[in-house]
Enzyme design. Structure first.
Site, short mmCIF file in Angstrom:
data_model
loop_
_atom_site.label_atom_id
_atom_site.label_comp_id
_atom_site.label_asym_id
_atom_site.label_seq_id
_atom_site.Cartn_x
_atom_site.Cartn_y
_atom_site.Cartn_z
CG ASP A 1 9.85 -8.78 -13.67
OD1 ASP A 1 9.81 -9.42 -12.61
OD2 ASP A 1 10.54 -7.75 -13.82
CG ASP B 1 14.84 -7.44 -8.15
OD1 ASP B 1 15.32 -8.00 -9.15
OD2 ASP B 1 13.76 -6.82 -8.17
C1 DGJ Z 1 12.11 -6.52 -10.73
C2 DGJ Z 1 11.51 -7.78 -10.21
O1 DGJ Z 1 11.63 -8.79 -11.16
C3 DGJ Z 1 10.07 -7.54 -9.80
O2 DGJ Z 1 9.48 -8.72 -9.37
C4 DGJ Z 1 10.04 -6.50 -8.74
O3 DGJ Z 1 10.63 -6.99 -7.57
C5 DGJ Z 1 10.73 -5.24 -9.21
N1 DGJ Z 1 12.04 -5.51 -9.71
C6 DGJ Z 1 10.82 -4.24 -8.10
O4 DGJ Z 1 11.48 -3.13 -8.47
#
Ligand code: DGJ
Length: 731
Positions: free
Chosen positions: A532, A462
């Site tokens: 997301d 990430d």
């Molecule tokens: C951002 C990501 O896009 C999410 O899927 C998740 O992993 C969160 N970060 C976790 O903090």
């Protein structure tokens, strides 16, 4: 500017005898470049593959030509690809062809036009790689010099492409967090159109480094001459289309030079990122198919390896990680037929437990309060349950509240003499990947993970912060403008080292959702998290746009809860499944909150997805009806290479009484073959009228199938939503 073309034509008459035209061809496309020694390289043609006889005739007709890589300084009003300040302060560059080299490569030919400034010892190679099995031409530049002091690179495009004016439309992707990859279509009009990214870390939230040009008017999916361009770079980029008073739109693509001037030391080589070009006369879907094939074959990790069906813990438990909970999720996904479980954020931190997003990044030690048996315990449990295990990291980041930052405050990106500007959680900071010690640290955490747990199958990588502070504590003062470039060199070096050691690991590029949907990162990554936002309706729009350039195998697409956690929309499970199944299927949900009926539907869907996985993940996309066309429907299909199997998706986007939806003709099938139709994920009480029936490809492509607008379910189960997934199999 007009005089430029006139000048060229006149020039060509005189110099025809010296003409040195190079054909750079893929199976179905040709790029022609004129590279006369002592003159500047010129673009002649890019489009459908040309026979030698046509090339000869074309050259005979003295086509207009445009500088292939215009330099700044001796034709100052023109839009330039490159601008430099020499060691003596001179701001002009003049690149003349010295020679042209053709090198055979395992899968094509690399043509290098060597150029040099006649006055300054500055050389630039224009490189063109033409594949012999995919219709992509990659272009980039490599430059060096032997001046006494550094030369300042002020502008350094990877490549340019002239597009003949007419009714040319630009399609690009724009958005923001939770709304990535939205399609934007516009006609090219006079002036300068700029698409750029200056995030520093992630580069595809707000705009994408890939575009398409529809040469025959408004963009069409299945017809029309279309050029696609993808800048393969993980960092800041700038795409420009300049339309002046000439007959050409001039397209330029490269690293975004803003605040990134580069001091090129004597004899240092500067290599720009690859710009990949594709051409198809079969519309935007045609260009997509080319990019997808090229990507799977050459530009992504494990492009030919089917992806597993997974459950990711994020939307199911967020930071509430504990061993029992993880075991339960593993058992539940296994029970539904899944193959991999991924533990997301929240598993780490000793002094500072990661219970929220305000601390601990960089402290990659397991939180024993949550996971007493550590990662080995989870890997062991996964093995016993019979699935693979994956884990989340955010390797490029730290928080001011972390043991890492306490030990190494000099490792973060920070401007000298300034207070830190923080990101997520009010404490997040970006590690300075330019610093080799930071690079070692990031590689080291993979080493620790994989040494202790060689069976870990998957890492979700990430990245949730932009470079907010311009400053490297590692780079010297005179090289501060190299920050963005050195950050991404560091990123590349880290990824190279990780991939050399762990070639089989599956790695997802996630960056606050879809911030890293880019061909610049894909050589190291297997897939990316599209967004997301897991709302199935909005995903149709986002995945539609993203599919312009990226294949389904790369697009992580998960079934999530209702109400959706981002939009709070309540979408029936059937629809959520049918959307997720058009990408790399996964789940992002707490299974223990699902009913048995819901689990059964998912179990059935996962089993059927496994059946169609090769078609979806390796097949050829035909986008049939765009959600952006406002016809209350979206539809696309994937067809296998052999055209013996296809999967057709149909999603109704809104529901009104007395609606009249269009029937959607299919595409990409063998007109002479006969296909049997089978509905997948069926919830209806009765089969569709055409279930099990056979139609010729010709019929399906001319007429499509009459799909009921609603689902035939018991009254109390009626829903306003409708979607269908049909499998077509050649008899
Ligand atoms: C951002 C990501 O896009 C999410 O899927 C998740 O992993 C969160 N970060 C976790 O903090």
């Amino acid at each position: 500017m007009k005089s430029f073309a006139v000048f060229l034509s006149a020039f060509l008459l005189a110099s025809a005898a010296l003409a040195d035209v190079h054909e750079i061809s893929t199976p179905s496309t040709t790029l022609l470049l004129r590279a006369d020694v002592g003159d500047f390289p010129r673009y002649v043609y890019y489009g459908a593959h040309l026979k030698s006889s046509d090339i000869a005739t074309l050259l005979d007709t003295r086509p207009a030509e445009v500088a292939a890589y215009p330099t700044y300084g001796l034709d100052t009003p023109s839009e330039a690809a490159i601008a430099v300040t020499h060691a003596d302060g001179n701001m002009t560059l003049d690149l003349k062809v010295r020679s042209v080299e053709e090198k055979a490569e395992p899968n094509g030919i690399l043509t290098i036009v060597h150029t040099e400034d006649p006055v300054f010892p500055f050389q630039l190679d224009l490189c063109y790689r033409a594949y012999d099995d995919v219709d992509v031409i990659e272009t980039w530049t490599e430059m060096t010099h032997q001046e006494k002091k550094p030369v300042l690179l002020r502008m350094f495009a990877s490549g340019t492409l002239p597009l003949r004016r007419g009714n040319v439309w630009l399609s690009s992707l724009h958005g923001t967090w939770a709304d990535e990859g939205r399609v934007c279509e516009e006609p090219l009009t006079p002036g300068l159109k700029v698409i750029r990214n200056r995030d520093g870390v992630r580069n595809s939230h707000t705009s994408h480094a890939e575009v398409m040009f529809s040469l025959d008017g408004q963009p069409q999916e299945l017809t029309g001459r279309t050029v696609g361009a993808a800048l393969c770079y993980s960092g800041n980029y700038r795409l420009r289309v300049q339309t002046d008073d000439s007959d050409w739109h001039r397209f330029f693509a490269g690293i975004c030079e803003e605040n990134s001037e580069y001091r090129l030391a004597p004899r240092e080589k500067f290599v720009t990122p690859v710009l990949a070009l594709a051409y198809s006369a079969e519309g935007m879907s045609g260009v997509s198919r080319i990019f997808h094939r090229w990507g799977r074959t050459y530009k992504m990790a494990h492009g030919k390896q089917p992806r597993q069906v997974l459950l990711n813990s994020w939307e199911g438990v967020y930071f509430d990680i504990n061993e029992d909970g993880m075991h339960q999720m593993m058992r539940d996904i296994k029970d539904m037929g899944g193959e991999l479980f991924v533990m997301d954020d929240g598993w780490f931190g000793d002094k500072y437990p990661r219970n929220r997003d305000t601390c601990s990044l960089g402290d990659w030690v397991v939180d024993r309060r949550k996971l007493p048996n550590g990662i080995p315990g989870l890997v062991k449990a996964a093995k016993e349950i019979g699935i693979d295990f994956g884990i989340w990291y955010e390797p490029e980041m730290t928080n001011s509240t972390s043991e890492l930052f306490e030990a190494h405050p000099d490792w973060v990106v920070k401007a000298d003499k300034r207070n830190l500007v923080y990101g997520r959680g009010g404490t997040q900071l970006v590690l300075d990947l330019a610093n080799p010690k930071v690079q070692d640290f990031v590689v080291g955490l993979f080493d620790e993970l994989m040494t202790a747990n060689p069976d870990v199958r998957y890492v979700k990588w990430d990245a949730n912060m932009s470079i907010m502070n311009h400053g490297s504590q590692y780079l010297t003062r005179d090289l501060q403008s190299h920050l963005y470039i050195e950050y991404h060199r560091g990123f590349a070096a880290i990824c190279d080292r990780i991939r050399a050691k762990y070639p089989d690991l599956v790695i997802q590029a996630c960056a606050s959702g879809g911030g890293r949907a880019n061909w610049g990162v894909m050589p190291w990554f297997d897939e990316f998290w599209v967004s997301d936002n897991t709302d199935a309706l909005q995903r149709i729009y986002m995945q539609w746009g993203t599919s312009y350039f990226f294949p389904a195998i790369a697009m992580a697409s998960h079934i999530s809860a209702a109400p959706n956690h981002q939009t709070f929309r309540v979408i029936p499970l059937k629809f959520r499944i049918d959307v997720a199944m058009s990408g790399r299927l996964g789940m992002e949900i707490q299974p223990k909150n699902m009913t048995d009926e819901e689990k059964d539907l998912c179990r059935k869907a996962i089993a059927q997805y496994k059946e169609i996985r090769p078609i979806v993940q390796m097949g050829n996309i035909y986008r049939l009806l765009s959600p952006y066309k406002h016809q209350s429907l979206a539809s696309l299909m994937y067809v296998s290479d052999a055209r013996d199997k296809a999967v057709f998706y149909w999603w109704k986007l809104e529901t009104f009484m007395d609606e009249h939806l269009p029937r959607v003709p299919m595409a990409g099938l063998d007109p002479n073959a006969t296909y049997t139709v089978r509905e997948l994920n069926r919830i209806d009480n009765n089969p569709l009228p055409f279930e099990g029936k056979s139609f010729t490809g010709a019929y399906l492509m001319a007429n499509g199938l009459e799909i009921p607008y609603t689902h035939d379910v018991d009254y109390h189960k009626r829903i306003a939503w409708a979607s269908r997934v049909l499998l077509l199999e050649k008899e």
